[in-house]
Design an enzyme around this catalytic site. Structure first.
Site, PDB file in Angstrom:
ATOM      1  N   TYR A  62     -75.026 -38.165  44.685  1.00  0.00           N
ATOM      2  CA  TYR A  62     -74.346 -37.634  45.877  1.00  0.00           C
ATOM      3  C   TYR A  62     -73.801 -38.780  46.705  1.00  0.00           C
ATOM      4  CZ  TYR A  62     -73.751 -32.851  47.231  1.00  0.00           C
ATOM      5  OH  TYR A  62     -73.235 -31.596  47.364  1.00  0.00           O
ATOM      6  N   GLU A  64     -71.338 -38.475  49.629  1.00  0.00           N
ATOM      7  CA  GLU A  64     -70.426 -38.079  50.714  1.00  0.00           C
ATOM      8  C   GLU A  64     -70.061 -39.291  51.558  1.00  0.00           C
ATOM      9  OE1 GLU A  64     -72.265 -34.924  52.892  1.00  0.00           O
ATOM     10  OE2 GLU A  64     -71.516 -33.410  51.520  1.00  0.00           O
ATOM     11  N   ASP A 213     -45.101 -35.111  45.288  1.00  0.00           N
ATOM     12  CA  ASP A 213     -46.164 -34.624  44.408  1.00  0.00           C
ATOM     13  C   ASP A 213     -45.814 -35.061  42.985  1.00  0.00           C
ATOM     14  OD1 ASP A 213     -47.828 -33.234  42.721  1.00  0.00           O
ATOM     15  OD2 ASP A 213     -47.544 -31.282  43.688  1.00  0.00           O
ATOM     16  N   THR A 239     -51.972 -35.975  39.810  1.00  0.00           N
ATOM     17  CA  THR A 239     -53.133 -35.622  39.015  1.00  0.00           C
ATOM     18  C   THR A 239     -53.377 -36.769  38.033  1.00  0.00           C
ATOM     19  OG1 THR A 239     -51.904 -34.541  37.238  1.00  0.00           O
ATOM     20  CG2 THR A 239     -52.594 -33.148  39.072  1.00  0.00           C
ATOM     21  N   LYS A 242     -52.624 -35.480  33.497  1.00  0.00           N
ATOM     22  CA  LYS A 242     -51.407 -35.066  32.791  1.00  0.00           C
ATOM     23  C   LYS A 242     -50.854 -36.285  32.045  1.00  0.00           C
ATOM     24  CE  LYS A 242     -50.899 -31.187  35.930  1.00  0.00           C
ATOM     25  NZ  LYS A 242     -50.147 -30.511  36.997  1.00  0.00           N
ATOM     26  N   ARG A 248     -59.742 -34.911  34.302  1.00  0.00           N
ATOM     27  CA  ARG A 248     -59.204 -33.881  35.178  1.00  0.00           C
ATOM     28  C   ARG A 248     -59.488 -34.253  36.631  1.00  0.00           C
ATOM     29  NH1 ARG A 248     -57.125 -29.396  34.197  1.00  0.00           N
ATOM     30  NH2 ARG A 248     -57.058 -30.201  32.090  1.00  0.00           N
TER      31      ARG A 248
HETATM   32  C1  PLP Z   1     -50.510 -29.625  37.970  1.00  0.00           C
HETATM   33  C2  PLP Z   1     -49.881 -29.669  39.314  1.00  0.00           C
HETATM   34  C3  PLP Z   1     -50.647 -29.598  40.490  1.00  0.00           C
HETATM   35  C4  PLP Z   1     -52.101 -29.184  40.548  1.00  0.00           C
HETATM   36  O1  PLP Z   1     -52.989 -29.807  39.770  1.00  0.00           O
HETATM   37  P1  PLP Z   1     -54.429 -29.143  39.504  1.00  0.00           P
HETATM   38  O2  PLP Z   1     -55.255 -30.315  39.080  1.00  0.00           O
HETATM   39  O3  PLP Z   1     -54.230 -28.102  38.466  1.00  0.00           O
HETATM   40  O4  PLP Z   1     -54.914 -28.555  40.788  1.00  0.00           O
HETATM   41  C5  PLP Z   1     -50.012 -29.786  41.703  1.00  0.00           C
HETATM   42  N1  PLP Z   1     -48.687 -30.007  41.754  1.00  0.00           N
HETATM   43  C6  PLP Z   1     -47.918 -30.049  40.665  1.00  0.00           C
HETATM   44  C7  PLP Z   1     -46.454 -30.306  40.810  1.00  0.00           C
HETATM   45  C8  PLP Z   1     -48.489 -29.868  39.408  1.00  0.00           C
HETATM   46  O5  PLP Z   1     -47.710 -29.885  38.329  1.00  0.00           O
END
Ligand code: PLP
Length: 435
Positions: A62, A64, A213, A239, A242, A248
Protein backbone atom coordinates in the site's frame (compact mmCIF):
# COMPACT_ATOMS: atom_id res chain seq x y z
CA UNK A 1 12.42 -19.62 -8.83
CA UNK A 2 12.90 -15.83 -8.75
CA UNK A 3 15.26 -16.03 -11.67
CA UNK A 4 12.72 -17.88 -13.74
CA UNK A 5 9.78 -15.57 -13.05
CA UNK A 6 10.33 -13.85 -16.37
CA UNK A 7 9.14 -17.04 -18.01
CA UNK A 8 5.35 -16.94 -18.60
CA UNK A 9 5.33 -20.72 -18.32
CA UNK A 10 6.35 -20.46 -14.68
CA UNK A 11 3.55 -18.01 -14.00
CA UNK A 12 1.02 -20.37 -15.53
CA UNK A 13 2.32 -23.76 -14.52
CA UNK A 14 4.21 -23.01 -11.31
CA UNK A 15 2.54 -20.13 -9.55
CA UNK A 16 -0.96 -21.32 -10.30
CA UNK A 17 -0.62 -25.04 -9.69
CA UNK A 18 -2.87 -24.62 -6.63
CA UNK A 19 -5.83 -23.33 -8.61
CA UNK A 20 -6.71 -25.67 -11.44
CA UNK A 21 -9.69 -23.69 -12.64
CA UNK A 22 -7.94 -20.34 -13.13
CA UNK A 23 -4.78 -22.02 -14.36
CA UNK A 24 -6.73 -23.88 -17.05
CA UNK A 25 -8.40 -20.63 -18.11
CA UNK A 26 -5.06 -18.80 -18.35
CA UNK A 27 -3.65 -21.60 -20.44
CA UNK A 28 -6.74 -21.33 -22.67
CA UNK A 29 -6.13 -17.61 -23.03
CA UNK A 30 -2.47 -18.11 -23.87
CA UNK A 31 -3.61 -20.62 -26.48
CA UNK A 32 -6.16 -18.14 -27.88
CA UNK A 33 -3.58 -15.36 -28.14
CA UNK A 34 -1.22 -17.74 -29.84
CA UNK A 35 -3.50 -19.45 -32.34
CA UNK A 36 -5.66 -16.54 -33.54
CA UNK A 37 -4.74 -13.22 -35.14
CA UNK A 38 -4.72 -10.26 -32.74
CA UNK A 39 -5.79 -7.22 -34.75
CA UNK A 40 -7.45 -5.15 -32.02
CA UNK A 41 -5.81 -1.75 -32.42
CA UNK A 42 -5.60 -1.10 -28.66
CA UNK A 43 -3.88 -4.39 -27.81
CA UNK A 44 -0.29 -5.61 -27.82
CA UNK A 45 1.90 -8.43 -26.48
CA UNK A 46 4.00 -7.26 -23.53
CA UNK A 47 7.48 -8.59 -22.99
CA UNK A 48 7.99 -11.42 -20.46
CA UNK A 49 9.75 -8.80 -18.28
CA UNK A 50 6.59 -6.65 -18.18
CA UNK A 51 4.53 -9.75 -17.37
CA UNK A 52 6.92 -10.67 -14.56
CA UNK A 53 6.83 -7.21 -12.97
CA UNK A 54 3.03 -7.23 -13.16
CA UNK A 55 3.03 -10.58 -11.33
CA UNK A 56 5.47 -9.37 -8.62
CA UNK A 57 5.16 -9.03 -4.82
CA UNK A 58 4.65 -5.27 -5.18
CA UNK A 59 0.95 -6.16 -5.55
CA UNK A 60 1.06 -6.62 -1.75
CA UNK A 61 2.08 -3.04 -0.97
CA UNK A 62 0.00 0.00 0.00
CA UNK A 63 1.58 3.32 -1.03
CA UNK A 64 -1.02 6.09 -0.89
CA UNK A 65 0.75 9.35 -1.64
CA UNK A 66 3.88 9.97 -3.69
CA UNK A 67 7.56 9.02 -3.25
CA UNK A 68 8.86 10.67 -0.04
CA UNK A 69 5.29 11.60 1.04
CA UNK A 70 3.47 8.33 1.75
CA UNK A 71 0.73 7.70 4.28
CA UNK A 72 1.97 4.19 5.23
CA UNK A 73 5.34 2.79 6.27
CA UNK A 74 7.54 0.33 4.43
CA UNK A 75 7.63 2.29 1.20
CA UNK A 76 11.39 2.68 0.64
CA UNK A 77 11.34 0.22 -2.27
CA UNK A 78 8.01 1.43 -3.66
CA UNK A 79 9.42 4.98 -3.63
CA UNK A 80 12.42 3.92 -5.68
CA UNK A 81 10.26 2.00 -8.13
CA UNK A 82 7.90 4.93 -8.68
CA UNK A 83 10.77 7.41 -8.92
CA UNK A 84 12.41 5.24 -11.54
CA UNK A 85 9.14 4.94 -13.47
CA UNK A 86 8.58 8.71 -13.37
CA UNK A 87 12.15 9.48 -14.34
CA UNK A 88 12.01 7.04 -17.26
CA UNK A 89 8.67 8.45 -18.44
CA UNK A 90 10.12 11.99 -18.33
CA UNK A 91 13.20 10.90 -20.26
CA UNK A 92 11.26 8.86 -22.82
CA UNK A 93 8.85 11.70 -23.65
CA UNK A 94 11.04 14.70 -22.81
CA UNK A 95 8.56 15.92 -20.22
CA UNK A 96 9.16 17.99 -17.07
CA UNK A 97 6.80 15.93 -14.94
CA UNK A 98 5.15 12.51 -15.11
CA UNK A 99 2.44 10.87 -13.00
CA UNK A 100 2.47 7.09 -13.42
CA UNK A 101 -0.29 6.22 -10.94
CA UNK A 102 -3.50 6.24 -13.03
CA UNK A 103 -5.01 2.75 -13.11
CA UNK A 104 -6.18 3.27 -16.69
CA UNK A 105 -6.43 5.71 -19.55
CA UNK A 106 -9.93 6.65 -18.39
CA UNK A 107 -8.59 7.52 -14.90
CA UNK A 108 -5.81 9.59 -16.44
CA UNK A 109 -8.34 11.56 -18.49
CA UNK A 110 -10.59 12.13 -15.51
CA UNK A 111 -7.57 13.35 -13.53
CA UNK A 112 -6.67 15.76 -16.33
CA UNK A 113 -10.20 17.22 -16.31
CA UNK A 114 -10.13 17.45 -12.51
CA UNK A 115 -6.80 19.30 -12.70
CA UNK A 116 -7.65 21.67 -15.54
CA UNK A 117 -11.35 22.61 -15.28
CA UNK A 118 -14.30 22.84 -12.85
CA UNK A 119 -17.46 20.70 -12.98
CA UNK A 120 -19.96 22.33 -15.32
CA UNK A 121 -17.25 23.93 -17.48
CA UNK A 122 -17.34 23.57 -21.24
CA UNK A 123 -14.88 21.17 -22.90
CA UNK A 124 -14.42 20.81 -26.66
CA UNK A 125 -13.50 17.27 -27.79
CA UNK A 126 -14.03 14.88 -30.67
CA UNK A 127 -17.37 13.19 -31.15
CA UNK A 128 -17.43 9.52 -30.19
CA UNK A 129 -18.96 8.46 -33.51
CA UNK A 130 -16.21 10.30 -35.40
CA UNK A 131 -13.34 8.71 -33.52
CA UNK A 132 -13.42 10.24 -30.01
CA UNK A 133 -13.39 8.22 -26.77
CA UNK A 134 -16.13 7.58 -24.20
CA UNK A 135 -14.19 9.74 -21.73
CA UNK A 136 -14.43 12.65 -24.17
CA UNK A 137 -17.94 13.46 -23.00
CA UNK A 138 -20.16 10.54 -23.94
CA UNK A 139 -23.51 10.89 -22.11
CA UNK A 140 -23.00 7.39 -20.63
CA UNK A 141 -19.60 8.39 -19.17
CA UNK A 142 -19.17 10.33 -15.91
CA UNK A 143 -17.28 12.88 -18.05
CA UNK A 144 -20.47 13.69 -19.97
CA UNK A 145 -22.37 14.18 -16.72
CA UNK A 146 -19.78 16.36 -14.97
CA UNK A 147 -18.84 18.69 -17.82
CA UNK A 148 -20.57 20.33 -20.75
CA UNK A 149 -19.00 18.88 -23.87
CA UNK A 150 -19.18 20.45 -27.30
CA UNK A 151 -17.96 18.17 -30.06
CA UNK A 152 -16.06 18.50 -33.30
CA UNK A 153 -15.73 15.89 -36.03
CA UNK A 154 -14.01 15.12 -39.29
CA UNK A 155 -14.37 16.64 -42.76
CA UNK A 156 -16.67 14.89 -45.28
CA UNK A 157 -15.39 11.81 -47.12
CA UNK A 158 -13.72 12.57 -50.47
CA UNK A 159 -13.32 10.15 -53.39
CA UNK A 160 -9.55 10.70 -53.47
CA UNK A 161 -9.16 9.83 -49.78
CA UNK A 162 -8.27 13.38 -48.72
CA UNK A 163 -11.39 13.74 -46.54
CA UNK A 164 -12.34 12.41 -43.10
CA UNK A 165 -9.57 14.44 -41.46
CA UNK A 166 -10.04 16.27 -38.16
CA UNK A 167 -11.92 19.43 -39.13
CA UNK A 168 -9.79 22.19 -37.62
CA UNK A 169 -12.04 24.91 -39.05
CA UNK A 170 -14.88 23.34 -37.10
CA UNK A 171 -12.72 23.15 -33.95
CA UNK A 172 -11.96 26.88 -34.35
CA UNK A 173 -15.59 27.85 -35.02
CA UNK A 174 -16.85 25.87 -32.03
CA UNK A 175 -14.08 27.26 -29.82
CA UNK A 176 -14.89 30.87 -30.81
CA UNK A 177 -18.61 30.34 -30.31
CA UNK A 178 -18.60 28.21 -27.15
CA UNK A 179 -15.47 29.54 -25.39
CA UNK A 180 -14.51 26.16 -23.85
CA UNK A 181 -12.17 26.10 -20.87
CA UNK A 182 -10.42 23.07 -22.35
CA UNK A 183 -9.83 21.67 -25.83
CA UNK A 184 -9.08 17.95 -26.15
CA UNK A 185 -7.25 16.30 -29.03
CA UNK A 186 -6.81 12.56 -29.33
CA UNK A 187 -8.96 9.74 -30.61
CA UNK A 188 -9.55 6.06 -30.47
CA UNK A 189 -10.26 5.28 -34.13
CA UNK A 190 -8.42 7.83 -36.25
CA UNK A 191 -5.84 6.57 -38.72
CA UNK A 192 -4.09 9.84 -39.52
CA UNK A 193 -1.44 11.93 -37.78
CA UNK A 194 -2.73 14.50 -35.31
CA UNK A 195 -0.61 17.65 -35.30
CA UNK A 196 -0.77 19.25 -31.85
CA UNK A 197 0.21 22.81 -32.86
CA UNK A 198 -3.02 23.85 -34.63
CA UNK A 199 -4.99 22.81 -31.52
CA UNK A 200 -2.62 24.85 -29.35
CA UNK A 201 -3.13 27.90 -31.55
CA UNK A 202 -6.92 27.61 -31.32
CA UNK A 203 -6.75 27.08 -27.54
CA UNK A 204 -4.55 30.16 -27.16
CA UNK A 205 -6.88 32.23 -29.32
CA UNK A 206 -9.87 31.54 -27.06
CA UNK A 207 -7.99 31.33 -23.76
CA UNK A 208 -8.59 27.58 -23.33
CA UNK A 209 -6.26 24.95 -21.95
CA UNK A 210 -5.20 22.12 -24.21
CA UNK A 211 -5.09 18.42 -23.37
CA UNK A 212 -3.79 15.75 -25.72
CA UNK A 213 -5.09 12.22 -25.10
CA UNK A 214 -2.30 10.15 -26.57
CA UNK A 215 -3.73 6.75 -25.51
CA UNK A 216 -3.33 5.11 -28.90
CA UNK A 217 -0.16 6.56 -30.45
CA UNK A 218 1.91 6.83 -27.21
CA UNK A 219 4.39 4.21 -28.43
CA UNK A 220 4.65 5.89 -31.83
CA UNK A 221 5.26 9.24 -30.12
CA UNK A 222 7.93 7.68 -27.87
CA UNK A 223 9.62 6.27 -30.97
CA UNK A 224 9.42 9.53 -32.90
CA UNK A 225 7.11 8.26 -35.66
CA UNK A 226 4.18 10.48 -34.59
CA UNK A 227 4.57 14.19 -33.63
CA UNK A 228 4.87 14.67 -29.88
CA UNK A 229 2.31 16.78 -28.02
CA UNK A 230 4.67 17.05 -25.02
CA UNK A 231 5.51 20.70 -24.38
CA UNK A 232 2.67 21.77 -26.70
CA UNK A 233 -0.32 20.55 -24.68
CA UNK A 234 -0.81 21.59 -21.04
CA UNK A 235 -1.41 17.97 -20.10
CA UNK A 236 -0.76 14.80 -22.11
CA UNK A 237 -2.57 11.62 -21.02
CA UNK A 238 -1.78 8.19 -22.36
CA UNK A 239 -2.27 4.48 -21.81
CA UNK A 240 0.73 2.22 -21.30
CA UNK A 241 -0.76 -0.91 -22.89
CA UNK A 242 -1.54 0.05 -26.49
CA UNK A 243 1.29 0.91 -28.90
CA UNK A 244 3.59 1.53 -25.91
CA UNK A 245 3.44 -2.22 -25.17
CA UNK A 246 3.51 -2.02 -21.39
CA UNK A 247 1.13 -3.23 -18.67
CA UNK A 248 -2.54 -2.18 -18.62
CA UNK A 249 -2.58 1.34 -17.16
CA UNK A 250 -2.49 5.10 -17.65
CA UNK A 251 -0.16 8.04 -17.08
CA UNK A 252 0.01 11.84 -17.38
CA UNK A 253 2.75 14.18 -18.54
CA UNK A 254 2.83 17.87 -17.75
CA UNK A 255 5.01 20.88 -17.03
CA UNK A 256 6.70 21.38 -13.66
CA UNK A 257 4.24 24.23 -13.12
CA UNK A 258 1.19 21.93 -13.39
CA UNK A 259 2.79 19.02 -11.48
CA UNK A 260 1.10 19.60 -8.10
CA UNK A 261 -2.30 20.15 -9.69
CA UNK A 262 -2.08 16.93 -11.71
CA UNK A 263 -0.68 14.85 -8.86
CA UNK A 264 -3.40 16.08 -6.50
CA UNK A 265 -6.07 15.20 -9.06
CA UNK A 266 -4.86 11.58 -9.29
CA UNK A 267 -4.33 11.18 -5.53
CA UNK A 268 -6.25 12.05 -3.41
CA UNK A 269 -8.60 13.38 -6.11
CA UNK A 270 -9.52 10.14 -7.81
CA UNK A 271 -7.66 7.10 -6.57
CA UNK A 272 -6.52 5.44 -3.37
CA UNK A 273 -3.36 3.37 -3.33
CA UNK A 274 -1.45 3.02 -6.59
CA UNK A 275 -0.81 -0.37 -8.23
CA UNK A 276 2.89 -0.57 -7.40
CA UNK A 277 3.39 -3.81 -9.34
CA UNK A 278 1.93 -2.14 -12.43
CA UNK A 279 4.10 0.93 -11.86
CA UNK A 280 7.14 -1.38 -11.82
CA UNK A 281 5.93 -2.90 -15.09
CA UNK A 282 5.42 0.60 -16.54
CA UNK A 283 9.04 1.37 -15.63
CA UNK A 284 10.15 -1.79 -17.45
CA UNK A 285 8.11 -0.80 -20.52
CA UNK A 286 9.47 2.78 -20.55
CA UNK A 287 13.00 1.40 -20.53
CA UNK A 288 12.16 -1.00 -23.35
CA UNK A 289 10.69 1.87 -25.35
CA UNK A 290 14.00 3.78 -25.07
CA UNK A 291 15.90 1.04 -26.89
CA UNK A 292 16.78 1.49 -30.57
CA UNK A 293 14.85 -1.74 -31.28
CA UNK A 294 11.65 -0.03 -30.18
CA UNK A 295 12.12 2.72 -32.77
CA UNK A 296 12.42 0.13 -35.50
CA UNK A 297 9.43 -1.72 -34.01
CA UNK A 298 7.30 1.44 -34.25
CA UNK A 299 8.37 2.03 -37.85
CA UNK A 300 7.42 -1.57 -38.70
CA UNK A 301 4.03 -1.13 -37.01
CA UNK A 302 3.26 1.77 -39.37
CA UNK A 303 4.71 0.00 -42.43
CA UNK A 304 2.58 -3.05 -41.62
CA UNK A 305 -0.56 -0.93 -41.18
CA UNK A 306 0.09 0.66 -44.57
CA UNK A 307 0.71 -2.75 -46.16
CA UNK A 308 -2.53 -4.06 -44.65
CA UNK A 309 -4.35 -0.94 -45.89
CA UNK A 310 -3.03 -1.43 -49.42
CA UNK A 311 -3.94 -5.11 -49.51
CA UNK A 312 -7.45 -4.50 -48.14
CA UNK A 313 -8.04 -1.78 -50.74
CA UNK A 314 -7.05 -4.39 -53.33
CA UNK A 315 -9.73 -6.68 -51.89
CA UNK A 316 -12.41 -4.05 -52.46
CA UNK A 317 -12.63 -2.39 -49.05
CA UNK A 318 -12.84 1.38 -48.63
CA UNK A 319 -10.61 2.81 -45.90
CA UNK A 320 -11.81 5.75 -43.86
CA UNK A 321 -9.48 8.73 -44.50
CA UNK A 322 -8.04 6.83 -47.47
CA UNK A 323 -5.40 4.91 -45.51
CA UNK A 324 -3.20 5.26 -42.44
CA UNK A 325 -0.23 7.14 -40.97
CA UNK A 326 -0.23 5.15 -37.73
CA UNK A 327 -0.90 1.69 -36.31
CA UNK A 328 -4.60 1.43 -37.12
CA UNK A 329 -7.07 1.45 -39.95
CA UNK A 330 -10.77 1.96 -40.05
CA UNK A 331 -12.47 -0.13 -42.72
CA UNK A 332 -15.77 1.00 -44.24
CA UNK A 333 -17.49 -2.29 -45.13
CA UNK A 334 -20.19 -0.79 -47.36
CA UNK A 335 -18.25 -0.81 -50.64
CA UNK A 336 -17.14 -4.38 -50.08
CA UNK A 337 -20.67 -5.56 -49.27
CA UNK A 338 -23.54 -3.18 -48.49
CA UNK A 339 -25.35 -5.95 -46.59
CA UNK A 340 -22.45 -6.62 -44.24
CA UNK A 341 -22.52 -4.83 -40.87
CA UNK A 342 -19.58 -4.39 -38.53
CA UNK A 343 -21.28 -6.67 -36.03
CA UNK A 344 -21.68 -9.56 -38.46
CA UNK A 345 -18.15 -8.98 -39.80
CA UNK A 346 -16.64 -9.10 -36.30
CA UNK A 347 -18.57 -12.27 -35.42
CA UNK A 348 -17.62 -13.93 -38.70
CA UNK A 349 -13.95 -13.07 -38.23
CA UNK A 350 -14.05 -14.42 -34.69
CA UNK A 351 -15.14 -17.76 -36.12
CA UNK A 352 -12.25 -17.55 -38.59
CA UNK A 353 -9.72 -16.84 -35.81
CA UNK A 354 -9.25 -13.18 -36.71
CA UNK A 355 -9.78 -10.99 -33.64
CA UNK A 356 -10.77 -7.37 -34.21
CA UNK A 357 -13.59 -5.00 -33.30
CA UNK A 358 -16.50 -3.42 -35.08
CA UNK A 359 -16.42 0.34 -35.05
CA UNK A 360 -18.57 3.22 -36.16
CA UNK A 361 -17.32 5.05 -39.20
CA UNK A 362 -17.88 8.81 -39.52
CA UNK A 363 -21.61 9.46 -40.18
CA UNK A 364 -22.34 5.75 -39.84
CA UNK A 365 -25.91 4.98 -40.96
CA UNK A 366 -26.05 1.98 -38.60
CA UNK A 367 -26.41 2.21 -34.79
CA UNK A 368 -23.31 1.95 -32.51
CA UNK A 369 -23.98 -1.66 -31.54
CA UNK A 370 -24.17 -2.70 -35.22
CA UNK A 371 -21.95 -0.25 -37.18
CA UNK A 372 -20.63 -0.32 -40.75
CA UNK A 373 -16.95 -0.50 -39.90
CA UNK A 374 -14.10 -2.57 -38.56
CA UNK A 375 -11.08 -1.21 -36.72
CA UNK A 376 -7.83 -3.08 -37.27
CA UNK A 377 -4.39 -2.49 -35.76
CA UNK A 378 -0.93 -3.90 -36.31
CA UNK A 379 0.79 -3.20 -32.96
CA UNK A 380 0.38 -6.71 -31.55
CA UNK A 381 1.18 -8.79 -34.62
CA UNK A 382 4.22 -6.63 -35.36
CA UNK A 383 5.49 -7.42 -31.86
CA UNK A 384 4.97 -11.09 -32.65
CA UNK A 385 7.18 -10.64 -35.73
CA UNK A 386 4.85 -10.28 -38.69
CA UNK A 387 5.98 -8.18 -41.64
CA UNK A 388 4.49 -6.51 -44.69
CA UNK A 389 4.24 -9.75 -46.73
CA UNK A 390 2.26 -11.35 -43.91
CA UNK A 391 -0.15 -8.41 -43.95
CA UNK A 392 -1.09 -9.23 -47.55
CA UNK A 393 -1.85 -12.80 -46.45
CA UNK A 394 -3.92 -11.49 -43.52
CA UNK A 395 -5.93 -9.22 -45.83
CA UNK A 396 -6.65 -12.17 -48.14
CA UNK A 397 -7.80 -14.39 -45.25
CA UNK A 398 -9.99 -11.62 -43.85
CA UNK A 399 -11.63 -10.94 -47.21
CA UNK A 400 -12.20 -14.64 -47.89
CA UNK A 401 -13.83 -15.14 -44.50
CA UNK A 402 -16.18 -12.19 -45.03
CA UNK A 403 -17.06 -13.19 -48.60
CA UNK A 404 -17.86 -16.76 -47.57
CA UNK A 405 -19.39 -15.95 -44.21
CA UNK A 406 -22.33 -18.32 -44.72
CA UNK A 407 -20.08 -21.27 -45.54
CA UNK A 408 -18.97 -23.10 -42.37
CA UNK A 409 -16.42 -25.26 -44.16
CA UNK A 410 -14.82 -22.20 -45.76
CA UNK A 411 -14.57 -20.46 -42.38
CA UNK A 412 -13.01 -23.56 -40.83
CA UNK A 413 -10.46 -23.62 -43.66
CA UNK A 414 -9.60 -19.95 -43.07
CA UNK A 415 -9.28 -20.63 -39.35
CA UNK A 416 -6.81 -23.45 -40.05
CA UNK A 417 -4.77 -21.16 -42.31
CA UNK A 418 -4.83 -18.40 -39.71
CA UNK A 419 -3.58 -20.81 -37.11
CA UNK A 420 -0.76 -22.02 -39.33
CA UNK A 421 0.32 -18.45 -40.08
CA UNK A 422 -0.07 -17.38 -36.46
CA UNK A 423 2.03 -20.23 -35.08
CA UNK A 424 5.03 -19.02 -37.05
CA UNK A 425 4.97 -15.88 -34.86
CA UNK A 426 4.81 -16.94 -31.22
CA UNK A 427 4.91 -13.94 -28.84
CA UNK A 428 5.85 -16.21 -25.91
CA UNK A 429 8.00 -19.00 -27.34
CA UNK A 430 8.04 -22.15 -25.24
CA UNK A 431 5.53 -21.01 -22.62
CA UNK A 432 2.85 -23.43 -21.46
CA UNK A 433 3.53 -25.90 -24.28
CA UNK A 434 3.37 -29.14 -22.36
CA UNK A 435 0.19 -28.24 -20.48
C1 PLP B 1 -8.07 3.48 -24.85
C2 PLP B 1 -8.39 4.92 -24.70
C3 PLP B 1 -8.66 5.50 -23.45
C4 PLP B 1 -8.95 4.72 -22.19
O1 PLP B 1 -8.09 3.77 -21.79
P1 PLP B 1 -8.54 2.67 -20.72
O2 PLP B 1 -7.24 2.19 -20.18
O3 PLP B 1 -9.33 1.66 -21.46
O4 PLP B 1 -9.36 3.35 -19.67
C5 PLP B 1 -8.82 6.87 -23.37
N1 PLP B 1 -8.73 7.63 -24.48
C6 PLP B 1 -8.51 7.12 -25.69
C7 PLP B 1 -8.42 8.04 -26.86
C8 PLP B 1 -8.35 5.75 -25.85
O5 PLP B 1 -8.15 5.25 -27.06
Amino acid sequence: MAGRLSDPEVMLAGVLEEDDEIRALLVDELHRQRSTLQLIASENFTSPAVLAATASVLTNKYSEGYPGRRYYGGNAVADEVEDLARQRARQLFGSEHANVQPHSGASANLAAYLALVEPGDTICAMRLDQGGHLTHGSPVSITGKLYRFVAYGVTPAAPDGSGERIDLDQVRDIARRERPKLIVAGTTAYSRTIEPEPFRAIADEVGAKFMFDCAHPAGLVAAGVHPSPVGVADVVTFTTHKTLRGPRGGALLTSAENARLVDGAVFPGLQGGPLDHVIAAKAVAFREAMQPSFKSYARRVVANAQALAGALTGEGFRLVAGGTDNHLLLVDLRDFDPELSGKVAQETLDRAGITCNRNQIPNDPRPPFVTSGLRLGTAAETTAGMGEADMAVVAGLLATALRRRDDDAALRAVRAEVRELREQFDPYPGAGRES
